[in-house]
Design a protein around this motif. Structure first.
Motif, mmCIF file in Angstrom:
data_model
loop_
_atom_site.group_PDB
_atom_site.id
_atom_site.type_symbol
_atom_site.label_atom_id
_atom_site.label_comp_id
_atom_site.label_asym_id
_atom_site.label_seq_id
_atom_site.Cartn_x
_atom_site.Cartn_y
_atom_site.Cartn_z
ATOM 1 N N THR A 196 0.834 -1.192 0.000
ATOM 2 C CA THR A 196 0.000 0.000 0.000
ATOM 3 C C THR A 196 0.874 1.249 0.000
ATOM 4 O OG1 THR A 196 -0.054 0.088 2.418
ATOM 5 C CG2 THR A 196 -1.772 -1.197 1.322
ATOM 6 N N THR A 197 0.258 2.381 -0.333
ATOM 7 C CA THR A 197 0.983 3.652 -0.326
ATOM 8 C C THR A 197 1.515 3.958 1.068
ATOM 9 O OG1 THR A 197 -0.419 4.499 -2.112
ATOM 10 C CG2 THR A 197 0.783 6.117 -0.797
ATOM 11 N N GLU A 198 0.745 3.648 2.092
ATOM 12 C CA GLU A 198 1.188 3.915 3.461
ATOM 13 C C GLU A 198 2.435 3.115 3.794
ATOM 14 O OE1 GLU A 198 -0.655 4.211 7.983
ATOM 15 O OE2 GLU A 198 -1.818 3.297 6.379
ATOM 16 N N PHE A 199 2.459 1.847 3.365
ATOM 17 C CA PHE A 199 3.636 1.007 3.588
ATOM 18 C C PHE A 199 4.853 1.623 2.906
ATOM 19 C CE2 PHE A 199 6.643 -2.314 2.719
ATOM 20 C CZ PHE A 199 6.550 -3.204 3.770
ATOM 21 N N LYS A 200 4.686 2.034 1.649
ATOM 22 C CA LYS A 200 5.797 2.625 0.893
ATOM 23 C C LYS A 200 6.290 3.903 1.568
ATOM 24 C CE LYS A 200 3.990 0.841 -3.504
ATOM 25 N NZ LYS A 200 3.396 1.193 -4.823
ATOM 26 N N GLN A 201 5.357 4.722 2.050
ATOM 27 C CA GLN A 201 5.737 5.976 2.696
ATOM 28 C C GLN A 201 6.548 5.717 3.967
ATOM 29 O OE1 GLN A 201 1.830 7.695 3.112
ATOM 30 N NE2 GLN A 201 2.020 8.921 1.233
ATOM 31 N N ALA A 253 8.395 3.054 4.544
ATOM 32 C CA ALA A 253 9.704 2.556 4.124
ATOM 33 C C ALA A 253 10.613 3.717 3.706
ATOM 34 C CB ALA A 253 9.539 1.571 2.973
ATOM 35 N N ILE A 254 10.056 4.671 2.963
ATOM 36 C CA ILE A 254 10.829 5.843 2.530
ATOM 37 C C ILE A 254 11.250 6.679 3.734
ATOM 38 C CG2 ILE A 254 10.677 8.024 1.251
ATOM 39 C CD1 ILE A 254 8.729 6.509 -0.672
ATOM 40 N N ARG A 255 10.346 6.822 4.706
ATOM 41 C CA ARG A 255 10.661 7.605 5.903
ATOM 42 C C ARG A 255 11.861 7.023 6.653
ATOM 43 N NH1 ARG A 255 10.220 6.753 10.803
ATOM 44 N NH2 ARG A 255 8.947 4.896 10.528
ATOM 45 N N LEU A 256 11.939 5.692 6.717
ATOM 46 C CA LEU A 256 13.056 5.064 7.425
ATOM 47 C C LEU A 256 14.394 5.464 6.820
ATOM 48 C CD1 LEU A 256 11.626 1.465 7.982
ATOM 49 C CD2 LEU A 256 11.941 3.255 9.697
ATOM 50 N N THR A 306 13.587 -2.038 -5.583
ATOM 51 C CA THR A 306 12.181 -1.675 -5.361
ATOM 52 C C THR A 306 12.073 -0.446 -4.472
ATOM 53 O OG1 THR A 306 11.419 -3.957 -5.626
ATOM 54 C CG2 THR A 306 9.997 -2.469 -4.381
ATOM 55 N N LEU A 307 12.847 -0.435 -3.388
ATOM 56 C CA LEU A 307 12.841 0.717 -2.492
ATOM 57 C C LEU A 307 13.301 1.972 -3.233
ATOM 58 C CD1 LEU A 307 12.503 1.970 0.296
ATOM 59 C CD2 LEU A 307 14.804 1.164 0.875
ATOM 60 N N ALA A 322 1.592 7.633 -5.008
ATOM 61 C CA ALA A 322 0.265 7.056 -4.765
ATOM 62 C C ALA A 322 -0.356 6.483 -6.017
ATOM 63 C CB ALA A 322 -0.662 8.114 -4.163
ATOM 64 N N THR A 323 -0.115 7.117 -7.151
ATOM 65 C CA THR A 323 -0.802 6.710 -8.364
ATOM 66 C C THR A 323 0.046 5.896 -9.305
ATOM 67 O OG1 THR A 323 -0.150 8.761 -9.485
ATOM 68 C CG2 THR A 323 -2.236 8.762 -8.291
ATOM 69 N N GLY A 324 1.384 5.928 -9.136
ATOM 70 C CA GLY A 324 2.253 5.221 -10.065
ATOM 71 C C GLY A 324 2.455 6.031 -11.321
ATOM 72 N N SER A 325 3.215 5.482 -12.246
ATOM 73 C CA SER A 325 3.536 6.224 -13.460
ATOM 74 C C SER A 325 2.401 6.258 -14.449
ATOM 75 C CB SER A 325 4.763 5.590 -14.129
ATOM 76 O OG SER A 325 4.462 4.271 -14.542
ATOM 77 N N GLY A 326 1.469 5.292 -14.339
ATOM 78 C CA GLY A 326 0.358 5.238 -15.266
ATOM 79 C C GLY A 326 0.683 4.504 -16.546
ATOM 80 N N LYS A 327 1.949 4.091 -16.724
ATOM 81 C CA LYS A 327 2.345 3.380 -17.923
ATOM 82 C C LYS A 327 2.020 1.899 -17.802
ATOM 83 C CE LYS A 327 6.171 6.547 -18.899
ATOM 84 N NZ LYS A 327 7.640 6.658 -19.095
ATOM 85 N N PRO A 328 1.508 1.275 -18.853
ATOM 86 C CA PRO A 328 1.226 -0.149 -18.789
ATOM 87 C C PRO A 328 2.512 -0.960 -18.652
ATOM 88 C CG PRO A 328 1.034 0.645 -21.042
ATOM 89 C CD PRO A 328 1.212 1.855 -20.173
ATOM 90 N N VAL A 329 2.442 -2.053 -17.910
ATOM 91 C CA VAL A 329 3.590 -2.922 -17.700
ATOM 92 C C VAL A 329 3.327 -4.248 -18.387
ATOM 93 C CG1 VAL A 329 5.051 -4.047 -15.990
ATOM 94 C CG2 VAL A 329 4.035 -1.824 -15.485
#
Length: 390
Positions: free
Chosen positions: A10-15, A17-20, A41-42, A55-62
């Motif tokens: 989730t976005t909260e999890f990523k945030q 991780a970035i804060r650490l 990934t980090l 939160a939204t990602g790049s929007g590009k298809p993978v």
């Protein structure tokens, strides 16, 4: 063919991780290792955060090819990190060749033997001779064993008593008896932190419909993500209460969904459930067990369970044993961490709880109810078994 479920965050999890890395100043490699993700990934999360599109990602298809390439890179990074850990392990590991052989024996089913031997600076022929002689035979002195016990006790924040320290030493390849560990710990006053009782948080005095106790204390499951349990607890800070709602995967005992807020509302438990579903994406038919609290009985929460194809189960009124695994988690959380902290702000508590749940509890702490594995190990093993079955 069975496919391993892709891990989602989730976005909260990523945030967090970035804060650490950016606020706490921890090394990216260490944060990635603690959270069970690749350093790449980090790094991608940090770049997305700086670009304002976390939160939204790049929007590009993978494409499927890109997804597979990403998976292979993450796997290679994980292998590299684990081998690096082996190379920088405790001093005893560097000094005792037999201990190195024991570690190699534990990990050779996952990694090439030659790579493991090279990383730990031992020969494959020496490992073969060690196996031929019956495996680990070196017996640590009391002084060496006591040093290891103190190290593990400190590493796990004083949470481990003699049974779990025995399992941890066994996993690390040290031949030792339970009685000897217990004797040394008693002699030197090393003990696990005591648990305290705590009061219930949810309010079951309401007129909303309740679900029957379908789970009926059947806490043993055969596969992950077939039964989840949920509950709320409170964390004291000088600013006031911080409420923590969690969702536990019963098979692995992992906390797969969580949410924190200063108020105990239905949105709190809904956010925890949404995180759990986002991360695991279980098939319809999952059994969801909780108490009879008004948050779980609310129309919005029950509607979400229906939307996700989950069956509701609720404990009998005032019966904590009907949700014993969750009670055990909260007891451990508080006795091993919360009761030994003095949180000034809710933000401070949030940071510590993220570390406790995602780094310590899910990935380091061993649980007797799942064969003294960590939840992460249990999940990986279960997925591997399911994959072989197909």
């Amino acid at each position: 063919m069975y496919k391993i479920p892709r891990q989602s965050y989730t976005t909260e999890f990523k945030q967090e991780a970035i804060r650490l890395v950016e606020a706490e100043g921890k090394r990216p490699a260490q944060v990635a290792r603690d959270l069970g993700i690749s350093e790449q990934t980090l790094g991608n999360w940090r770049k997305a955060h700086k670009a304002g599109r976390l939160a939204t990602g790049s929007g590009k298809p993978v494409s499927p090819e890109q997804m597979e390439l990403s998976r292979l890179r993450a796997e290679n990074a994980r292998l590299k990190m684990e081998l690096e850990i082996l190379g920088k392990s405790h001093g005893v590991l560097r000094e005792e060749v037999t201990v190195k052989y024991a570690v190699i024996d534990q990990m050779r089913q996952h990694y090439p033997l030659q790579s493991l031997c090279k990383r730990l600076s031992v020969s494959t022929s020496g490992f073969a001779d060690w196996q031929a002689c019956g495996g680990p035979t070196h017996w640590l002195s009391d002084a060496q064993l006591l040093a290891l016990i103190r190290s593990i006790h400190t590493e796990f924040h004083g949470a481990y008593g003699s049974p779990r320290i025995y399992q941890e030493l066994k996993f690390r390849g040290h031949p030792v008896s339970k009685a000897r560990i217990q004797r040394l710990m008693q002699k030197h006053g090393i003990r696990a932190r005591h648990k305290r009782r705590y009061k219930a948080t949810t309010n079951s005095k309401h007129s909303m419909p309740v679900a029957p106790n379908v789970l009926d204390r059947q806490f043993s499951t055969t596969a992950p993500d077939t039964v989840w349990t949920a509950d709320i607890t409170y964390i004291p800070t000088r600013e006031g209460w911080l409420y923590l709602a969690v969702v536990m995967g019963l098979h692995t005992r992992a906390i797969i969904g969580w949410a924190m807020d200063e108020r105990m509302t239905r949105e709190l438990v809904i956010n925890a459930l949404r995180m759990a579903r986002f991360r695991r994406k279980p098939k319809p038919g999952l059994l969801h067990h909780s108490d009879r609290g008004s948050q779980y009985c609310s129309h919005d929460y029950q509607a979400l369970l229906t939307e996700y194809g989950m069956e509701a189960s609720m404990s009998r009124k005032g019966n904590f044993w009907d949700n014993a695994p969750m009670e055990s988690f909260f007891n451990s959380l508080k006795s091993e961490r919360v009761f030994h902290r003095r949180y000034v702000t809710r933000a401070e508590a949030r940071k510590d709880l993220f570390d406790c749940v995602e780094v310590f509890y899910n990935r380091k702490r061993r649980h007797s109810s799942i064969g003294h594995q960590t939840p992460a190990q249990r999940y990986a093993e279960s997925v591997a078994i399911q994959k072989m079955a197909f």
